[in-house]
Motif scaffolding. Structure first.
Motif, PDB file in Angstrom:
ATOM      1  N   LEU A 161       1.101  -0.739  -0.243  1.00  0.00           N
ATOM      2  CA  LEU A 161      -0.339   0.317  -0.417  1.00  0.00           C
ATOM      3  C   LEU A 161       0.702   0.678   0.046  1.00  0.00           C
ATOM      4  O   LEU A 161       2.035   1.427   0.651  1.00  0.00           O
ATOM      5  N   ARG A 162       0.647   1.847  -0.726  1.00  0.00           N
ATOM      6  CA  ARG A 162       1.486   3.245  -0.793  1.00  0.00           C
ATOM      7  C   ARG A 162       1.400   3.851   0.376  1.00  0.00           C
ATOM      8  O   ARG A 162      -0.469   4.287   1.008  1.00  0.00           O
ATOM      9  N   PHE A 163       1.884   4.892   1.182  1.00  0.00           N
ATOM     10  CA  PHE A 163       1.971   5.898   2.163  1.00  0.00           C
ATOM     11  C   PHE A 163       0.862   6.667   1.992  1.00  0.00           C
ATOM     12  O   PHE A 163      -0.024   7.192   2.623  1.00  0.00           O
ATOM     13  N   ASP A 164       0.607   7.159   0.372  1.00  0.00           N
ATOM     14  CA  ASP A 164       0.009   8.274   0.226  1.00  0.00           C
ATOM     15  C   ASP A 164      -1.691   7.724   0.381  1.00  0.00           C
ATOM     16  O   ASP A 164      -2.259   8.197  -0.190  1.00  0.00           O
ATOM     17  N   ASP A 165      -1.697   6.266  -0.189  1.00  0.00           N
ATOM     18  CA  ASP A 165      -3.039   5.980  -0.232  1.00  0.00           C
ATOM     19  C   ASP A 165      -3.434   5.602   1.209  1.00  0.00           C
ATOM     20  O   ASP A 165      -5.034   5.546   1.266  1.00  0.00           O
ATOM     21  N   ILE A 166      -2.802   5.553   2.404  1.00  0.00           N
ATOM     22  CA  ILE A 166      -3.582   5.602   3.396  1.00  0.00           C
ATOM     23  C   ILE A 166      -3.918   7.037   4.319  1.00  0.00           C
ATOM     24  O   ILE A 166      -3.023   7.816   4.156  1.00  0.00           O
ATOM     25  N   ILE A 167      -5.481   6.999   4.365  1.00  0.00           N
ATOM     26  CA  ILE A 167      -5.870   7.724   4.938  1.00  0.00           C
ATOM     27  C   ILE A 167      -5.558   7.848   7.533  1.00  0.00           C
ATOM     28  O   ILE A 167      -5.212   8.487   7.320  1.00  0.00           O
ATOM     29  N   GLN A 168      -5.724   6.834   7.028  1.00  0.00           N
ATOM     30  CA  GLN A 168      -5.472   6.747   9.084  1.00  0.00           C
ATOM     31  C   GLN A 168      -5.367   5.452   9.079  1.00  0.00           C
ATOM     32  O   GLN A 168      -4.986   3.713   8.290  1.00  0.00           O
ATOM     33  N   ASN A 213      -2.788  10.206   8.599  1.00  0.00           N
ATOM     34  CA  ASN A 213      -2.001  10.950   6.995  1.00  0.00           C
ATOM     35  C   ASN A 213      -2.377  12.690   6.926  1.00  0.00           C
ATOM     36  O   ASN A 213      -3.044  13.007   7.201  1.00  0.00           O
ATOM     37  N   ILE A 214      -1.481  13.486   7.273  1.00  0.00           N
ATOM     38  CA  ILE A 214      -2.019  14.745   7.758  1.00  0.00           C
ATOM     39  C   ILE A 214      -2.088  15.209   5.651  1.00  0.00           C
ATOM     40  O   ILE A 214      -3.292  16.356   6.203  1.00  0.00           O
ATOM     41  N   GLN A 215      -1.984  14.733   4.794  1.00  0.00           N
ATOM     42  CA  GLN A 215      -2.788  15.061   3.615  1.00  0.00           C
ATOM     43  C   GLN A 215      -3.880  14.760   3.780  1.00  0.00           C
ATOM     44  O   GLN A 215      -5.026  15.702   2.610  1.00  0.00           O
ATOM     45  N   HIS A 216      -4.786  13.785   4.282  1.00  0.00           N
ATOM     46  CA  HIS A 216      -6.251  13.877   4.773  1.00  0.00           C
ATOM     47  C   HIS A 216      -6.396  15.019   5.629  1.00  0.00           C
ATOM     48  O   HIS A 216      -8.127  14.614   6.069  1.00  0.00           O
ATOM     49  N   ILE A 217      -5.894  15.551   6.750  1.00  0.00           N
ATOM     50  CA  ILE A 217      -6.786  16.197   7.617  1.00  0.00           C
ATOM     51  C   ILE A 217      -7.779  17.431   7.007  1.00  0.00           C
ATOM     52  O   ILE A 217      -7.562  18.239   6.467  1.00  0.00           O
ATOM     53  N   ALA A 218      -8.953  17.856   7.659  1.00  0.00           N
ATOM     54  CA  ALA A 218      -9.598  19.048   6.832  1.00  0.00           C
ATOM     55  C   ALA A 218      -9.054  19.597   7.938  1.00  0.00           C
ATOM     56  O   ALA A 218      -9.015  20.967   7.701  1.00  0.00           O
ATOM     57  N   ARG A 219     -10.074  19.736   8.950  1.00  0.00           N
ATOM     58  CA  ARG A 219      -9.846  20.612  10.407  1.00  0.00           C
ATOM     59  C   ARG A 219      -9.827  19.807  11.680  1.00  0.00           C
ATOM     60  O   ARG A 219     -10.025  18.653  11.245  1.00  0.00           O
ATOM     61  N   VAL A 220      -8.785  21.133  12.193  1.00  0.00           N
ATOM     62  CA  VAL A 220      -9.044  19.916  14.064  1.00  0.00           C
ATOM     63  C   VAL A 220     -10.393  20.530  14.736  1.00  0.00           C
ATOM     64  O   VAL A 220     -10.471  22.192  14.940  1.00  0.00           O
ATOM     65  N   GLU A 231     -11.462  15.458  11.806  1.00  0.00           N
ATOM     66  CA  GLU A 231     -12.446  15.826  10.566  1.00  0.00           C
ATOM     67  C   GLU A 231     -11.478  15.572   9.717  1.00  0.00           C
ATOM     68  O   GLU A 231     -10.414  16.176   9.344  1.00  0.00           O
ATOM     69  N   LEU A 232     -11.359  14.321   8.498  1.00  0.00           N
ATOM     70  CA  LEU A 232     -11.051  13.983   6.839  1.00  0.00           C
ATOM     71  C   LEU A 232     -11.278  14.777   6.323  1.00  0.00           C
ATOM     72  O   LEU A 232     -12.364  14.696   6.385  1.00  0.00           O
ATOM     73  N   LYS A 233     -11.249  15.185   5.260  1.00  0.00           N
ATOM     74  CA  LYS A 233     -11.631  14.906   3.904  1.00  0.00           C
ATOM     75  C   LYS A 233     -12.653  13.702   3.975  1.00  0.00           C
ATOM     76  O   LYS A 233     -13.387  14.836   2.691  1.00  0.00           O
ATOM     77  N   SER A 234     -12.265  12.717   3.697  1.00  0.00           N
ATOM     78  CA  SER A 234     -13.414  11.946   3.273  1.00  0.00           C
ATOM     79  C   SER A 234     -14.442  11.646   4.212  1.00  0.00           C
ATOM     80  O   SER A 234     -15.960  11.687   3.877  1.00  0.00           O
ATOM     81  N   GLY A 235     -14.455  12.624   5.101  1.00  0.00           N
ATOM     82  CA  GLY A 235     -15.766  13.109   6.421  1.00  0.00           C
ATOM     83  C   GLY A 235     -15.808  11.918   7.187  1.00  0.00           C
ATOM     84  O   GLY A 235     -16.939  12.057   8.069  1.00  0.00           O
ATOM     85  N   ARG A 236     -15.089  11.322   7.741  1.00  0.00           N
ATOM     86  CA  ARG A 236     -14.992  10.451   8.963  1.00  0.00           C
ATOM     87  C   ARG A 236     -13.927  11.556   9.987  1.00  0.00           C
ATOM     88  O   ARG A 236     -13.525  12.718   9.644  1.00  0.00           O
TER      89      ARG A 236
END
Length: 256
Positions: A161-168, A213-220, A231-236
């Motif tokens: 699995l690529r690191f970029d593809d891992i959300i959490q 993954n910091i790249q997938h963080i929307a806000r705290v 909150e993640l960009k995916s809504g999780r």
């Protein structure tokens, strides 16, 4: 000078100033308490003469350790090399100062200051590791710089699995859940083990049971209780504990 540098200088200045003032006070109280023949009669600036050198060497030690950690080069060997370098330079600077100012022999100064400077190095390195190191800094980095993949063992064989593809990544007893946008994979490992295999600049811990993954963080979002959630960009939504909220906010400010 960035925030980390200012913090390193501030800790050094306040810490060693406190040590110098404390030793000077103890010295004066001793002389007030004992008979005249037993007084030390030290120079008022004796503590500064012996420890003032570390007002400069301590932030230098902090900076070298931080830079090595930022570059993922802080192995145990590198750690020892930095400490040894600072120790040797501090010893010679102290010996030359004593020779020029106090007319003490170099051999005497080296012998006298060797144990106290070794203690100073140990104390400063401990303070950096405990209070100044960036979140999840480890002495041994397994950064996977040449292979940006995480291996997932499956009955049909291992996959990458690529690191970029891992959300959490979540702790799950003796396993971890590796979450991507498509599905969640189970891997037999502890969250701590997985953390050492991931690139520090990409992942951070928000909770004892979660890596994100910091790249997938929307806000705290913070709660009045002191904890919060991410909150993640995916809504999780991922839990954010009190113990990790400051390090998470600091890391997000650095990458903003």
């Amino acid at each position: 000078m960035d925030q980390q540098c200012r913090k390193e200088w501030l800790v050094s200045l306040l810490g060693w100033s406190g040590v110098i003032v404390f030793l000077s006070l103890i010295d004066k109280l001793h002389d007030l308490w004992v008979p005249e023949d037993d007084k030390l009669n030290n120079h008022p600036l004796w503590a500064l003469q012996e420890w003032g050198l570390w007002l400069l060497f301590t932030p230098l030690l902090f900076r070298l350790l931080s830079q090595a950690a930022d570059k993922h080069q802080l192995t145990k060997r590198r750690y020892l090399q930095i400490c040894a370098l600072l120790f040797i330079n501090a010893m010679w600077c102290q010996a030359l100062f004593d020779l020029i100012v106090l007319n003490d022999s170099i051999a005497y100064s080296l012998l006298y200051f060797a144990p106290v400077h070794a203690l100073a190095i140990f104390s400063c390195a401990f303070i950096w590791q405990r209070y100044l190191a960036l979140p999840q800094t480890q002495l041994v980095q397994a950064d996977n710089a040449d292979c940006q993949m995480l291996t997932i063992e499956q009955p049909e064989g291992a996959m990458q699995l690529r690191f970029d593809d891992i959300i959490q990544i979540n702790a799950a007893s003796n396993y971890v859940e590796v979450c991507t946008a498509e599905r969640t994979w189970l891997k037999r490992a502890t969250l701590k083990d997985i953390e050492t295999r991931l690139p520090q600049q990409m992942f951070l811990r928000t909770h004892r049971a979660h890596l994100v993954n910091i790249q997938h963080i929307a806000r705290v979002r913070l709660k009045s209780s002191g904890s919060g959630y991410v909150e993640l960009k995916s809504g999780r939504v991922v839990a954010l504990s009190k113990a990790h909220k400051h390090s998470v906010k600091a890391r997000l400010q650095q990458v903003a």
